[in-house]
Design a protein around this motif. Structure first.
Motif, PDB file in Angstrom:
ATOM      1  N   UNK A  28       0.817  -1.211   0.000  1.00 17.11           N
ATOM      2  CA  UNK A  28       0.000   0.000   0.000  1.00 17.11           C
ATOM      3  C   UNK A  28       0.851   1.261   0.000  1.00 17.11           C
ATOM      4  N   UNK A  29       2.161   1.106   0.063  1.00 14.26           N
ATOM      5  CA  UNK A  29       2.983   2.305   0.069  1.00 14.26           C
ATOM      6  C   UNK A  29       4.459   2.005   0.131  1.00 14.26           C
ATOM      7  N   UNK A  30       5.233   3.072   0.178  1.00  7.70           N
ATOM      8  CA  UNK A  30       6.684   2.951   0.266  1.00  7.70           C
ATOM      9  C   UNK A  30       7.192   3.890   1.356  1.00  7.70           C
ATOM     10  N   UNK A  31       8.332   3.517   1.927  1.00  2.00           N
ATOM     11  CA  UNK A  31       8.907   4.298   3.004  1.00  2.00           C
ATOM     12  C   UNK A  31      10.065   5.136   2.487  1.00  2.00           C
ATOM     13  N   UNK A  32      10.092   6.397   2.908  1.00  2.42           N
ATOM     14  CA  UNK A  32      11.201   7.287   2.589  1.00  2.42           C
ATOM     15  C   UNK A  32      11.724   7.884   3.893  1.00  2.42           C
ATOM     16  N   UNK A  73      -0.633   5.579  12.721  1.00  5.38           N
ATOM     17  CA  UNK A  73      -1.972   5.204  13.183  1.00  5.38           C
ATOM     18  C   UNK A  73      -2.978   5.209  12.035  1.00  5.38           C
ATOM     19  N   UNK A  74      -2.874   6.174  11.147  1.00  3.97           N
ATOM     20  CA  UNK A  74      -3.926   6.428  10.159  1.00  3.97           C
ATOM     21  C   UNK A  74      -3.649   5.932   8.745  1.00  3.97           C
ATOM     22  N   UNK A  79      -5.424   4.997   3.218  1.00  2.00           N
ATOM     23  CA  UNK A  79      -5.071   4.742   1.817  1.00  2.00           C
ATOM     24  C   UNK A  79      -6.144   3.916   1.113  1.00  2.00           C
ATOM     25  N   UNK A  80      -6.650   2.901   1.796  1.00  2.37           N
ATOM     26  CA  UNK A  80      -7.728   2.117   1.203  1.00  2.37           C
ATOM     27  C   UNK A  80      -8.994   2.930   1.037  1.00  2.37           C
TER      28      UNK A  80
END
Length: 352
Positions: A28-32, A73-74, A79-80
């Protein structure tokens, strides 16, 4: 091949098949990681890209950005939720890049003043000793994080800041001190009780000085049913939110909504609040695909009205136009299909 070896062979095939499927992951995402000079620390950011972001079948598009406080937390549910609400043909919002900001020193970053509040159980102890660093944090957002996102991702010139509790306090404070930084602000059950309701006083001062907020700004405030919370030392939360509501509604200069959630408490209100907030912020974005068959020009008219309200130009996405074209084709609306094909070619020239 005897039955024993045949059994082993089939089991090995099944094992390899399952291991191959296990490699297919849903992310659902990527970390930077951003090294912040302003905050003098590294900050972890979680980024969710719209489903069409890397679609090779359409022209590369630009997307609004939602900056989500308390990302740890959110981020998962948000994202969904945003993907669901942006799905054509009944999209209530455009596809957006969601940037979840993970906390390090939450109280420091999200509170506007240094608190002198004493503990209700031990008056000798001053609470929130690390408070009062929100101006540095908003500088980090504006001068480091937003340029990083704009440089590395395709962004549209429209952004939303969403926070809950201290995050809601922070969102209101940014609106008062730097209203130009974001187009829309979401404050879920904001802690406006903070420091003897300092933001209530600041709101009054802002309106006395400026008379009204800048054009095209949106503020959404949710309020939980904090009946139990009103029995403890934080008893002025509800009163502060109600007082703020009265001031903002009286000014009449914001696209503003206040929603009281009777069945939610402070810890649960951000989920329904964020859902209701994006539907309010992007109200007018959804178009009626069935009416477009009779009046194709209605699409551009609807988007023009929404753009005027938002203060930013929005156009129907290529994905939505493809959905409209399929609908027109399947239902035999040839004249309307030709109209939208011309519109698509004008807005999104064919990829060579």
């Amino acid at each position: 091949m005897n039955s024993r070896f045949k059994f082993l062979y089939l089991n090995l095939l099944l094992l390899f098949s399952l291991s191959g499927k296990a490699q297919e992951k849903i992310t659902i995402g990527e970390k930077q990681i951003i090294s912040s000079t302003i905050l003098n620390e590294k900050r972890e950011i979680w980024i969710h890209l719209p489903k069409t972001y890397n679609d090779p079948g359409i022209n590369p598009a630009k997307y609004p950005v939602i900056y989500l406080l308390d990302g740890e937390i959110n981020f998962d549910y948000y994202t969904g939720m945003s993907d669901f609400l942006a799905k054509p043909p009944y999209a209530d919002m455009p596809e957006c890049i969601v940037v979840g900001i993970k906390n390090t020193e939450r109280t420091r970053d999200l509170t506007p003043t240094k608190s002198q509040k004493k503990s209700p159980v031990n008056p000798g102890v001053v609470l929130f000793n690390d408070s009062g660093g929100s101006e540095n944090f908003v500088r980090f957002l504006q001068e480091e994080l937003k340029p990083f996102i704009s440089k590395n991702y395709r962004t549209q010139n429209y952004s939303v800041l969403a926070g809950h509790s201290f995050g809601g306090l922070f969102a209101v404070n940014v609106l008062l001190t730097h209203p130009e930084y974001f187009n829309a602000y979401v404050a879920n059950d904001p802690s406006l009780w903070w420091d003897q309701k300092v933001l209530i006083s600041k709101t009054k001062e802002y309106l006395e000085k400026n008379k009204k907020f800048p054009m095209h700004k949106t503020l959404y405030v949710s309020q939980a049913n904090n009946e139990e919370q009103n029995k403890n030392w934080n008893s002025d939360m509800t009163q502060a939110i109600e007082e703020f509501k009265e001031i903002i509604e009286k000014s009449g200069s914001l696209n503003y909504k206040h929603h009281f959630f009777e069945d939610e408490v402070h810890g649960t209100v951000s989920y329904p609040g964020n859902y209701d907030a994006v539907k309010f912020i992007f109200k007018g974005f959804r178009t009626d695909i069935k009416k477009l068959s009779e009046n194709p020009k209605l699409l551009e008219e609807d988007y023009a009205r929404f753009s005027e309200k938002a203060g930013t130009v929005f156009s129907p996405s290529e994905t939505y136009l493809n959905t409209i074209l399929k609908f027109m084709n399947n239902n035999g609306f040839k004249e309307s299909e030709d109209y939208f094909l011309n519109l698509k070619n004008r807005l999104y020239p064919k990829i060579k």
